[in-house]
Scaffold this active site. Structure first.
Site, PDB file in Angstrom:
ATOM      1  N   GLY A  12       0.824  -1.211   0.000  1.00  8.99           N
ATOM      2  CA  GLY A  12       0.000   0.000   0.000  1.00  8.99           C
ATOM      3  C   GLY A  12       0.855   1.256   0.000  1.00  8.99           C
ATOM      4  N   TYR A 146     -15.393   1.414   7.897  1.00  8.95           N
ATOM      5  CA  TYR A 146     -13.997   1.786   8.163  1.00  8.95           C
ATOM      6  C   TYR A 146     -13.850   2.270   9.602  1.00  8.95           C
ATOM      7  CZ  TYR A 146      -9.463   4.096   7.350  1.00  8.95           C
ATOM      8  OH  TYR A 146      -8.142   4.489   7.393  1.00  8.95           O
TER       9      TYR A 146
END
Ligand code: UDP
Length: 313
Positions: A12, A146
């Site tokens: 990432g 999230y």
């Protein structure tokens, strides 16, 4: 002393920069990623690095990387578009994934740092956000997959510290940008930079009066690494972010300045539960770690220009 370090979310944006920083210090790094939002290109330059190995793994399934001295848990979809698309996966990685990586740290008596988020503050009523603020989060809205996964992770990390004595750290990361920020993940800096470079209008959601505080990636990684080494007994969350606060309209104007583009600004609907303001109080990081960000937005955008140019081909 060189360590063996597990970094989840290694492909990432932040994970890959963290791997680079740890390798540069002489450590051996095992990078794990399921590549759901990570990008192999972010770690392609490490293919010939003998101290780096890559595990294509979903941390939602328990796994054993072998003996490690430290675990950085960076894995999660992180942009609003990605976690909306991967809602259940986001809940799972921030619950089962966090527990699985905590189990690795517990098994090997390794240190553990979890990448938490300013989203734990939701749409904050306290400004700037101090770590002691419990937040104002919609637990069932579109961002909840999230926010609540990250809040659960914080509870899990604190529990492994309290009940099992794992040496844990929690960082609450505020908006961060720089090279390797996914070009198509819908975040404000990547959208504006790419729109400006393509000569397309910049899309402002709402009236552009909402604020964010943008941290350049090298500052953020420096803060995280310092926290992981912190010898003080700080297991509670520490904000790492740049307290320079910008309205989204001001941010658009800064992107126009840096890119030299002369494109229109168009207004689009504001997504549901979009936080109206966000700015870290970094007193704790300053005091504990002697850390503060160095790179101003204008300079950080300049440093990111070549990357965004290359990402549009
Ligand atoms: N935003 C915008 N235009 C875009 C993308 C985002 O105005 O093309 C706004 C978004 O509504 C939010 C802010 O910029 O208020 C930051 O959004 P981002 O998705 O980068 O991250 P967030 O801080 O909301 O997680």
């Amino acid at each position: 002393m060189p360590q063996t370090i597990l970094v989840t979310g290694a492909a990432g944006f932040l994970g890959s920069h963290l791997c680079d920083a740890l390798l540069a210090e002489g450590h051996t790094v095992i990078g794990a990623d399921n590549l759901s939002t990570g990008n192999r290109a972010n770690i392609a330059h490490l293919a010939t690095e003998p101290r780096f190995s890559f595990l294509q793994k979903d941390i939602v399934q328990p796994f054993d990387p072998g003996k490690v001295d430290y675990v950085f848990n960076m894995a999660s979809p992180a942009s609003p578009i990605d976690y909306a698309r991967l809602g259940v996966e986001t809940l799972l990685v921030g619950s089962a994934g966090t527990i699985n990586t905590l189990d690795i740290a517990r098994k090997y008596s390794a240190g553990y740092l979890h990448a938490s988020t300013s989203e734990c503050y939701g749409d904050p009523e306290v400004h700037p956000q101090v770590e002691t603020y419990w937040g104002h989060v919609n637990p069932i809205g579109p961002r909840s997959v999230y926010d609540e996964a990250k809040r659960f992770s914080e509870a899990a990390v604190m529990a492994y510290h309290r009940y099992y004595g794992v040496d844990t750290h929690l960082v609450r990361i505020f908006n961060t940008y720089g090279p390797r920020l996914q070009a198509n993940d819908g975040r404000v800096i990547s959208n504006f930079m790419i729109q400006a470079l393509r000569g397309e209008p910049l899309t402002i959601y709402g009236d552009g009066s909402q604020t964010r505080s943008f941290c350049y990636v090298s500052d953020l990684i420096d803060g995280i690494v310092r926290l992981s080494r912190s010898t003080t007994d700080e297991h509670l969350p520490v904000n790492i972010g740049n307290p320079d606060e910008w309205t989204i309209l001001e941010c658009a104007q800064e992107v126009l300045k840096v890119t030299g583009a002369s494109v229109e600004i168009v207004l689009k609907p504001l997504p549901q539960d979009d936080p109206t303001r966000r700015k870290p109080d970094i007193t704790r990081a300053r005091t504990l770690l002697g850390w503060e960000p160095k790179v101003k937005l204008h300079d950080g955008l300049h440093k990111s220009l070549a990357y965004f140019k290359s990402s549009i081909g």
